[in-house]
Design a protein around this motif. Sequence first.
Motif, mmCIF file in Angstrom:
data_model
loop_
_atom_site.group_PDB
_atom_site.id
_atom_site.type_symbol
_atom_site.label_atom_id
_atom_site.label_comp_id
_atom_site.label_asym_id
_atom_site.label_seq_id
_atom_site.Cartn_x
_atom_site.Cartn_y
_atom_site.Cartn_z
ATOM 1 N N GLN A 50 9.816 19.501 11.807
ATOM 2 C CA GLN A 50 9.318 18.235 11.269
ATOM 3 C C GLN A 50 9.868 17.971 9.866
ATOM 4 O O GLN A 50 9.733 16.873 9.344
ATOM 5 C CB GLN A 50 7.776 18.192 11.282
ATOM 6 C CG GLN A 50 7.103 19.209 10.397
ATOM 7 C CD GLN A 50 6.758 20.518 11.099
ATOM 8 O OE1 GLN A 50 7.532 21.049 11.885
ATOM 9 N NE2 GLN A 50 5.577 21.049 10.807
ATOM 10 N N PHE A 51 10.518 18.970 9.253
ATOM 11 C CA PHE A 51 11.107 18.832 7.917
ATOM 12 C C PHE A 51 12.624 18.749 7.968
ATOM 13 O O PHE A 51 13.290 18.877 6.957
ATOM 14 C CB PHE A 51 10.661 19.991 7.031
ATOM 15 C CG PHE A 51 9.177 20.165 7.020
ATOM 16 C CD1 PHE A 51 8.353 19.219 6.430
ATOM 17 C CD2 PHE A 51 8.587 21.252 7.644
ATOM 18 C CE1 PHE A 51 6.977 19.350 6.454
ATOM 19 C CE2 PHE A 51 7.204 21.397 7.663
ATOM 20 C CZ PHE A 51 6.397 20.446 7.074
ATOM 21 N N GLY A 52 13.171 18.567 9.167
ATOM 22 C CA GLY A 52 14.612 18.517 9.341
ATOM 23 C C GLY A 52 15.145 19.863 9.819
ATOM 24 O O GLY A 52 14.396 20.800 10.067
ATOM 25 N N THR A 53 16.460 19.937 9.948
ATOM 26 C CA THR A 53 17.100 21.182 10.368
ATOM 27 C C THR A 53 16.930 22.218 9.266
ATOM 28 O O THR A 53 17.150 21.929 8.091
ATOM 29 C CB THR A 53 18.596 20.935 10.652
ATOM 30 O OG1 THR A 53 18.711 19.894 11.615
ATOM 31 C CG2 THR A 53 19.263 22.193 11.179
ATOM 32 N N MET A 54 16.515 23.425 9.672
ATOM 33 C CA MET A 54 16.221 24.463 8.673
ATOM 34 C C MET A 54 16.502 25.849 9.235
ATOM 35 O O MET A 54 16.754 26.007 10.427
ATOM 36 C CB MET A 54 14.762 24.358 8.222
ATOM 37 C CG MET A 54 13.761 24.457 9.355
ATOM 38 S SD MET A 54 12.052 24.518 8.811
ATOM 39 C CE MET A 54 11.871 26.267 8.474
ATOM 40 N N LEU A 55 16.429 26.853 8.363
ATOM 41 C CA LEU A 55 16.702 28.235 8.747
ATOM 42 C C LEU A 55 15.513 28.870 9.463
ATOM 43 O O LEU A 55 14.357 28.684 9.067
ATOM 44 C CB LEU A 55 17.025 29.084 7.516
ATOM 45 C CG LEU A 55 18.229 28.694 6.670
ATOM 46 C CD1 LEU A 55 18.418 29.702 5.537
ATOM 47 C CD2 LEU A 55 19.484 28.565 7.493
ATOM 48 N N PHE A 56 15.839 29.659 10.483
ATOM 49 C CA PHE A 56 14.891 30.483 11.225
ATOM 50 C C PHE A 56 15.574 31.817 11.514
ATOM 51 O O PHE A 56 16.794 31.922 11.397
ATOM 52 C CB PHE A 56 14.547 29.843 12.573
ATOM 53 C CG PHE A 56 13.680 28.617 12.498
ATOM 54 C CD1 PHE A 56 12.319 28.706 12.684
ATOM 55 C CD2 PHE A 56 14.239 27.371 12.262
ATOM 56 C CE1 PHE A 56 11.512 27.571 12.649
ATOM 57 C CE2 PHE A 56 13.449 26.226 12.215
ATOM 58 C CZ PHE A 56 12.078 26.334 12.407
ATOM 59 N N ASP A 57 14.796 32.800 11.961
ATOM 60 C CA ASP A 57 15.422 34.009 12.475
ATOM 61 C C ASP A 57 15.655 33.830 13.972
ATOM 62 O O ASP A 57 15.360 32.779 14.534
ATOM 63 C CB ASP A 57 14.604 35.256 12.133
ATOM 64 C CG ASP A 57 13.361 35.447 12.984
ATOM 65 O OD1 ASP A 57 12.964 34.525 13.731
ATOM 66 O OD2 ASP A 57 12.758 36.526 12.888
ATOM 67 N N SER A 58 16.168 34.859 14.634
ATOM 68 C CA SER A 58 16.504 34.747 16.055
ATOM 69 C C SER A 58 15.276 34.610 16.948
ATOM 70 O O SER A 58 15.397 34.233 18.109
ATOM 71 C CB SER A 58 17.341 35.951 16.485
ATOM 72 O OG SER A 58 16.615 37.141 16.284
ATOM 73 N N LYS A 59 14.085 34.891 16.413
ATOM 74 C CA LYS A 59 12.838 34.734 17.178
ATOM 75 C C LYS A 59 12.140 33.416 16.850
ATOM 76 O O LYS A 59 10.981 33.228 17.164
ATOM 77 C CB LYS A 59 11.913 35.915 16.906
ATOM 78 C CG LYS A 59 12.502 37.231 17.371
ATOM 79 C CD LYS A 59 11.629 38.389 16.983
ATOM 80 C CE LYS A 59 12.316 39.674 17.378
ATOM 81 N NZ LYS A 59 11.754 40.841 16.722
ATOM 82 N N LYS A 60 12.857 32.530 16.166
ATOM 83 C CA LYS A 60 12.372 31.204 15.747
ATOM 84 C C LYS A 60 11.197 31.286 14.770
ATOM 85 O O LYS A 60 10.310 30.464 14.759
ATOM 86 C CB LYS A 60 12.038 30.313 16.941
ATOM 87 C CG LYS A 60 12.192 28.844 16.576
ATOM 88 C CD LYS A 60 12.108 27.924 17.753
ATOM 89 C CE LYS A 60 12.260 26.498 17.244
ATOM 90 N NZ LYS A 60 11.837 25.517 18.208
ATOM 91 N N GLN A 61 11.237 32.320 13.910
ATOM 92 C CA GLN A 61 10.269 32.431 12.820
ATOM 93 C C GLN A 61 10.856 31.680 11.623
ATOM 94 O O GLN A 61 12.001 31.919 11.233
ATOM 95 C CB GLN A 61 10.034 33.900 12.468
ATOM 96 C CG GLN A 61 8.843 34.138 11.591
ATOM 97 C CD GLN A 61 7.533 33.929 12.329
ATOM 98 O OE1 GLN A 61 7.378 34.360 13.454
ATOM 99 N NE2 GLN A 61 6.596 33.256 11.689
ATOM 100 N N ALA A 62 10.079 30.747 11.054
ATOM 101 C CA ALA A 62 10.544 29.938 9.926
ATOM 102 C C ALA A 62 10.863 30.808 8.716
ATOM 103 O O ALA A 62 10.207 31.829 8.470
ATOM 104 C CB ALA A 62 9.483 28.908 9.557
ATOM 105 N N ILE A 63 11.857 30.395 7.957
ATOM 106 C CA ILE A 63 12.313 31.119 6.768
ATOM 107 C C ILE A 63 12.110 30.241 5.538
ATOM 108 O O ILE A 63 12.340 29.035 5.573
ATOM 109 C CB ILE A 63 13.782 31.537 6.924
ATOM 110 C CG1 ILE A 63 13.873 32.615 8.015
ATOM 111 C CG2 ILE A 63 14.371 32.004 5.607
ATOM 112 C CD1 ILE A 63 15.278 33.060 8.326
#
Length: 123
Positions: free
Chosen positions: A17-30
């Motif tokens: 909802q905040f745009g394209t962003m970084l996650f880890d391979s398990k889709k945990q927000a960074i």
Amino acid sequence: TAPATDKGTTITLHDSQFGTMLFDSKKQAIYIFQRDRNQQTVCYGKCAEAWPPVLTNGKPNAGRGVRQSLLGTIKRRYGKRQVTYAGKPLYFYAHEQPGEVRHNVDLNGGLWWVVGPDGKRRA
């Protein structure tokens, strides 16, 4: 036989909802922390319990859309390696499930921001 190499943590991009962003391979927000300095973390103790660092055993890997040139590491106390992006130490939020994203969280003495593919915080 060749020696085993440590597999590095993979950083990926996903929409939120905040745009394209970084996650880890398990889709945990960074996240990145307002109080950190370039290539240096100030988050230890209770801060690191709430905001666990993104750690790696080897060179971090860039998933699709992530710039390998912006990935790096810093050494934390006790020798663990924390992943950085554009020089900023990366963290998870301990109270989120994969795919869940908070934004501009004010905890542990500063703001925590999600990170765009350019390495800058999402406003």
